[in-house]
Write an enzyme that holds these catalytic residues in place. Structure first.
Site: not given
Ligand code: ADP
Ligand code: ZN
Length: 205
Positions: A13, A87, A152, A163
């Site tokens: 993404k 999400r 990360r 995750r």
């Molecule tokens: P990825 O898509 O690779 O898992 P992101 O950078 O989008 O990585 O998200 C990293 C973390 O941030 C997630 O595992 C979650 O803990 C938190 N996070 C991101 N977006 C949301 C969301 N919309 N709702 C809840 N937690 C979120």
């Protein structure tokens, strides 16, 4: 046009978001990036987010919805692209109350490649460049700016497992949610970033 990018962690993404931002007139809103910014700045939100992110869990909706509300307010009168949000179904339902979404792109990647992609992911803390460790040719430095590449904290194996579970249980149902709204477009995420972007362009025109 307002866009949502859907896909499992490691689906690409962020990579596609960078390309879409360059080619289309949309503002990139990444909840993950916003949370990481808060963590670096050691704000109250950052401290709270860290306690969930390091376990591979979702940050509570109340907090996430607040930061998204602020970001959407800032991009008023501008088209936007949401990356990492919504999400879960509750976030999507709340989003429908405050914004109009035109297209949802689901980047589909086989589950067995996600683990390797995520655990091998390295990021540059200075310029934000992201790549796979296999592309670094044994060098630990950023090919763009020379800084030390980092992993990360939530890209380590045990966190990645939770995750992926969270994705399957809470996020994947959004595919049906947006299909029912007639907004879902599927893109094959197994190719190179350029190949995937070619598919994205077919959707976005
Ligand atoms: P990825 O898509 O690779 O898992 P992101 O950078 O989008 O990585 O998200 C990293 C973390 O941030 C997630 O595992 C979650 O803990 C938190 N996070 C991101 N977006 C949301 C969301 N919309 N709702 C809840 N937690 C979120
Ligand atoms: Zn760099």
């Amino acid at each position: 046009m307002n866009i949502i990018l859907l896909g499992a962690p490691g689906a690409g993404k962020g990579t596609q978001a960078t390309r879409i931002e360059e080619h289309y007139n949309v503002r990139h809103i990444s909840t993950g990036d916003i949370f990481r910014h808060h963590m670096r700045q050691q704000t109250e939100i950052g401290q709270l987010a860290r306690s969930y992110i390091k376990k591979g869990l979702l940050v509570p909706d109340e907090v996430t919805l607040r930061i998204v509300g602020i970001a959407l307010e800032e991009s008023k009168n501008e088209n936007f692209m949401l990356d990492g949000f919504p999400r879960n179904i509750n976030q999507a339902t709340e989003l429908d109350k405050i914004a109009r979404i035109d297209k949802v792109i689901n980047i589909a990647v086989d589950f067995d490649v996600l683990m390797n992609r995520i655990c091998g992911r390295r990021n540059c803390p200075e310029c934000g460049y992201t790549t796979h460790v296999s592309q670094l040719g044994g060098e630990g430095t950023c090919p763009k700016c020379g800084s030390e590449m980092q992993q990360r904290m939530d890209d380590r194996e045990d966190t990645v497992k939770s995750r992926l579970t969270v994705y399957t249980e809470q996020t994947a149902p959004l595919i049906e949610f947006y299909k029912a709204q007639g907004k879902l477009f599927e893109v094959d995420g197994m190719g190179t970033p350029d190949e995937v972007f070619a598919e994205v362009r077919k959707v976005l025109g």
